[in-house]
Design a protein around this motif. Structure first.
Motif, PDB file in Angstrom:
ATOM      1  N   GLY A 362       0.819  -1.206   0.000  1.00 40.70           N
ATOM      2  CA  GLY A 362       0.000   0.000   0.000  1.00 40.70           C
ATOM      3  C   GLY A 362       0.855   1.259   0.000  1.00 40.70           C
ATOM      4  N   TYR A 363       0.146   2.391   0.076  1.00 45.90           N
ATOM      5  CA  TYR A 363       0.805   3.693  -0.007  1.00 45.90           C
ATOM      6  C   TYR A 363       1.275   4.213   1.348  1.00 45.90           C
ATOM      7  CZ  TYR A 363      -1.462   3.808  -4.597  1.00 45.90           C
ATOM      8  OH  TYR A 363      -1.867   3.514  -5.868  1.00 45.90           O
ATOM      9  N   HIS A 364       0.762   3.653   2.431  1.00 47.83           N
ATOM     10  CA  HIS A 364       1.035   4.245   3.742  1.00 47.83           C
ATOM     11  C   HIS A 364       2.523   4.313   4.084  1.00 47.83           C
ATOM     12  CE1 HIS A 364       0.598   5.403   7.902  1.00 47.83           C
ATOM     13  NE2 HIS A 364       1.241   4.311   8.281  1.00 47.83           N
ATOM     14  N   ARG A 367       3.945   7.354   2.479  1.00 52.16           N
ATOM     15  CA  ARG A 367       3.390   8.545   3.111  1.00 52.16           C
ATOM     16  C   ARG A 367       4.046   8.795   4.463  1.00 52.16           C
ATOM     17  NH1 ARG A 367      -2.814   8.211   3.234  1.00 52.16           N
ATOM     18  NH2 ARG A 367      -2.310   6.324   4.416  1.00 52.16           N
ATOM     19  N   TYR A 402      -7.540   7.755   7.453  1.00 51.85           N
ATOM     20  CA  TYR A 402      -7.610   9.171   7.816  1.00 51.85           C
ATOM     21  C   TYR A 402      -8.259   9.365   9.186  1.00 51.85           C
ATOM     22  CZ  TYR A 402      -9.085  14.042   7.762  1.00 51.85           C
ATOM     23  OH  TYR A 402      -9.312  15.350   8.095  1.00 51.85           O
ATOM     24  N   LEU A 502      -2.238  12.903   0.728  1.00 49.85           N
ATOM     25  CA  LEU A 502      -1.522  11.849  -0.001  1.00 49.85           C
ATOM     26  C   LEU A 502      -2.302  10.539   0.060  1.00 49.85           C
ATOM     27  CD1 LEU A 502       2.233  12.388   0.925  1.00 49.85           C
ATOM     28  CD2 LEU A 502       0.964  13.220  -1.054  1.00 49.85           C
ATOM     29  N   TRP A 503      -2.838  10.120  -1.059  1.00 51.16           N
ATOM     30  CA  TRP A 503      -3.545   8.844  -1.196  1.00 51.16           C
ATOM     31  C   TRP A 503      -4.575   8.625  -0.090  1.00 51.16           C
ATOM     32  CZ3 TRP A 503       2.025   8.462  -0.835  1.00 51.16           C
ATOM     33  CH2 TRP A 503       2.653   8.572  -2.072  1.00 51.16           C
ATOM     34  N   ARG A 505      -7.671   7.933  -0.356  1.00 52.90           N
ATOM     35  CA  ARG A 505      -8.726   6.985  -0.726  1.00 52.90           C
ATOM     36  C   ARG A 505      -8.133   5.748  -1.414  1.00 52.90           C
ATOM     37  NH1 ARG A 505     -10.632  12.108  -1.633  1.00 52.90           N
ATOM     38  NH2 ARG A 505     -12.532  12.659  -0.495  1.00 52.90           N
ATOM     39  N   GLY A 506      -7.106   5.220  -0.840  1.00 51.91           N
ATOM     40  CA  GLY A 506      -6.435   4.074  -1.464  1.00 51.91           C
ATOM     41  C   GLY A 506      -7.135   2.747  -1.256  1.00 51.91           C
ATOM     42  N   GLN A 507      -8.132   2.693  -0.345  1.00 49.96           N
ATOM     43  CA  GLN A 507      -8.754   1.418  -0.037  1.00 49.96           C
ATOM     44  C   GLN A 507      -9.688   0.934  -1.137  1.00 49.96           C
ATOM     45  OE1 GLN A 507      -7.590  -0.173   2.566  1.00 49.96           O
ATOM     46  NE2 GLN A 507      -8.702  -1.936   1.822  1.00 49.96           N
ATOM     47  N   ALA A 509      -9.210   0.814  -4.202  1.00 50.47           N
ATOM     48  CA  ALA A 509      -8.480   0.018  -5.196  1.00 50.47           C
ATOM     49  C   ALA A 509      -8.358  -1.442  -4.773  1.00 50.47           C
ATOM     50  CB  ALA A 509      -7.105   0.620  -5.438  1.00 50.47           C
ATOM     51  N   GLU A 561     -11.974   6.541   5.503  1.00 57.18           N
ATOM     52  CA  GLU A 561     -11.370   7.467   4.557  1.00 57.18           C
ATOM     53  C   GLU A 561     -12.200   8.749   4.481  1.00 57.18           C
ATOM     54  OE1 GLU A 561     -10.990   5.387   0.892  1.00 57.18           O
ATOM     55  OE2 GLU A 561      -9.229   4.240   1.542  1.00 57.18           O
TER      56      GLU A 561
END
Length: 695
Positions: A362-364, A367, A402, A502-503, A505-507, A509, A561
């Protein structure tokens, strides 16, 4: 805001009993180095050792067996020691420290073994007052961590079996509650789901606890049999609920339902006694009550043979009796195995084999690394000792979701304000390290006692505890308290900005992939019911449940989110998947199909095909294939039951009432399978409709 308020309110609900004994050990591990430092005139050294112990205890998991706890604590000690050394090593190099701290945070986000305590060790050591060499700081951190490890596992020889016994008792109690609910009037789906999830989690926890013990080969086999028996009780209880609900819809009166409840009550009581007392005196009573129920079922069967009751309903009630018999035999087996006990000598704890690294995705992590690097760069401008609270707040507060970040920021800012003000008051009224040490002891006892019972109160006490430990050797006044609060609030705002920008709403996907996985695994479960291989079916049930849990976890994170809200239909899909698994277990408890059993295999194949087609449509975003004729095949199954009923009554009239003929085997399967197949098909179709792509 309403979500945040509800989450914060829930954080301050105390669930469970505070762990006062555990908190006293943690407080001793923290305060003993501080006291020695004050008495010996080595306050900075004592504070460094105490901080090492405090950061190490974050790696502890009190519910685990002592060998696993020792392993976790030793790993935490190693990582805190390395982090302290790295932070001290970077002190003379400010700008390289920015990149190093960011890389450590990035690596910690991807690799959980580099935990938050490791990152905190780097930051706190970097901002610590100069004057202590790198080797000395590492030695003190290691000494504090090893002291804490020793204190937390010192009672291992006399309490080594406590985690295993507690896990087995919890599993037995949860299964007993589920059994009582499954044999009585049907609960609401919400209440049943709570009980079922608790029972499944408790059995899994017992299995994990057992795997961490080293026992003799004979006791190893005994414990494995016990765990298999508990799992069998779980599956048979789920099947009992489904079959009982189907039998309740048939025209057979209500006397059997009352006697079923009278049998289930003693069984649940015997199971509780077996796991808590090491045996049960209620087993004979439970077997006697089961005998009364069996007599009632036999009366219904004779009435059906005489044409006074529907034969399919009598066959279905017979399957309820067989399911209850299997549960009764399993409970008796648990009582016998619990009475035999397990011998585990006072050998060294089992540490287990080296494990392959587990990495997150993931993006975390990216970030987190960027946020920590920026926080470090901003604080290099002032390079004050208190600037570390800006960086520390970013490390602790920035979460993958978030709304979790918002919650952490609010709680940490509140904890910092309370702790800073409290320390300032303590030193204003009675200045001196001994009074501050007393304040730290109180925070440690209260904080670690509530750590597992209330996250909100834990944060309120843990935040000032970390503040006081890291600044123990420095003068503390109202100016320092205000600086801490301001820097903590500012760090929280930076964490919120990164979580929001930063990202955020990545969930969404991940939802598609997890929906496809859930559908595919449930299709495989349905197809495995054709051959009914016990090991394969149980493995498929567990695999499908895991996939549904991962999908539900994605929905939970989606709710956190910004502007996010999991669609109601996807929440309903999780419920439909759980009901599908319930019906699958009920069908698994039914005698396997024979040549006279009708189109059972055809129905299962068509249901699995429907789920697989929807999984492909979800994954490719293409329209699903046209519907099949599943409804027609289900109607054929009902007509087949009618044909078998007529043939079986002809056999009974011919004197074959007690003979196990092919027709009798066929109706035993078809009569019990018909309602479960209809339920399974309905839930599969509902699951497919809820997860299918929206046009």
């Amino acid at each position: 805001m309403r979500k945040i308020a509800e989450a914060l309110r829930g954080d301050f609900v105390i669930s469970g009993r505070p762990a006062w004994g555990y908190s006293l050990l943690c407080a001793l591990g923290i305060c003993l180095p501080l006291l020695l430092g004050v008495v010996l005139g080595r306050v900075p050294q004592g504070a460094a050792a105490a901080l090492g112990g405090y950061l190490t205890v974050f790696g502890d998991a009190p519910g685990l067996p002592y060998g696993e706890r020792a392993r976790k604590l030793l790993v935490a000690t190693l990582m805190v020691t390395l982090g302290s050394g790295l932070g001290a090593l970077m002190q003379p190099h400010p700008w390289p420290a920015v990149a190093v701290m960011g890389l450590v945070a990035l690596a910690g986000g991807y690799w959980p073994v580099i935990s938050v305590s490791s990152m905190l060790a780097v930051a706190l050591a970097y901002f610590a007052p100069a004057g202590m060499s790198v080797p000395v700081r590492m030695e003190l951190a290691a000494a504090g961590g090893l002291l804490m490890t020793l204190l937390l596992v010192v009672l291992w020889p006399v309490r080594r079996l406590q985690p295993l016994r507690a896990a087995l008792e919890e599993a037995g109690a949860a299964l007993a509650d589920l059994l009582e609910a499954g044999g009585r009037a049907p609960l609401s789906d919400e209440s049943w789901e709570v009980l079922r999830r608790r029972a499944g989690t408790a059995v899994d926890d017992a299995a994990r606890a057992f795997c961490l013990y080293r026992v003799s080969e004979e006791d190893d086999r005994a414990l494995r049999r016990l765990l298999a028996t508990l799992t069998r009780i779980l599956h048979e209880t789920v099947a009992l609920r489904v079959l009982r609900a189907a039998a309740a819809q048939a025209d057979m009166g209500t006397e059997w339902a009352g006697e079923l409840e009278e049998a289930v009550g003693p069984l649940a009581r015997a199971l509780r006694e077996a796991v808590s007392l090491g045996g049960s005196a209620a087993v004979p009573e439970a077997l006697e009550a089961m005998g009364h129920f069996a007599e009632r079922v036999e009366e219904v069967r004779r009435s059906a043979h005489a044409g006074e009751a529907p034969l399919p309903a009598a066959a279905l009630l017979g399957q309820v009796r067989r399911c209850l018999d299997r549960i009764g035999m399993a409970v008796r087996s648990v009582a016998q195995q619990a009475a035999e006990g397990v011998e585990i000598g006072p050998r060294l704890p089992r540490f287990g084999r080296l494990r392959r690294p587990v990495f997150s995705t993931g993006y975390h992590p990216v970030r987190l690394g960027l946020a920590v690097s920026l926080a470090m760069a901003l604080m290099l401008v002032i390079h004050e000792h208190y600037a570390k609270w800006f960086v520390v707040t970013v490390i602790v507060s920035l979460r993958p979701a978030y709304f979790d970040t918002v919650e952490r920021v609010v709680l940490r800012t509140a904890g910092t304000a309370v702790g800073s003000a409290g320390a300032a008051v303590v030193l204003a009224v009675a200045p001196g390290h001994l009074y501050l040490l007393l304040f730290i002891a109180v925070c440690a006892v209260l904080g670690f006692a509530l750590r597992g019972a209330s996250y909100g109160y834990w944060t309120i006490f843990a935040t000032p505890l970390s503040l006081m430990l890291s600044d123990f050797s420095l003068p503390l006044g109202w100016g320092a308290a205000a600086a801490r609060v301001v820097l903590t609030a500012a760090g929280g705002m930076l964490a919120l900005a990164f979580a929001r920008l930063l990202w955020p709403r990545g969930q969404r996907a991940e939802l598609t992939g997890r929906a496809v996985d859930m559908l595919g695994r449930h299709a495989a479960l349905v197809r495995s019911l054709i051959d009914q291989d016990p090991d394969e079916v149980r493995a498929r049930v567990s695999s499908a449940a895991d996939a549904a849990d991962r999908f539900a976890a994605s929905l939970d994170r989606l709710d956190k989110e910004p502007g996010g809200s999991a669609p109601r239909r996807l929440r309903d899909a999780v419920t439909a998947a759980r009901r599908l698994r319930d019906n699958a277990l009920a069908l698994f408890a039914v005698p396997p199909p024979s040549e006279e059993s009708g189109p059972t295999a055809t129905v299962l194949d068509m249901v699995a095909d429907r789920l697989e087609n929807v999984a492909e449509a979800v994954g490719t975003e293409r329209p699903e294939t046209p519907p099949d004729d599943l409804d027609r095949v289900l109607d054929e199954l009902g007509a087949h039951v009618d044909v078998l009923t007529a043939r079986r009554l002809d056999e009974v009239a011919g004197g074959a009432a007690d003979q196990m003929t092919g027709v009798r085997r066929g109706i035993m399967h078809a009569a019990a399978a018909q309602p479960t197949l209809k339920g399974l098909s309905a839930e599969a179709l509902r699951l497919a409709a809820l997860t299918a792509p929206r046009r």
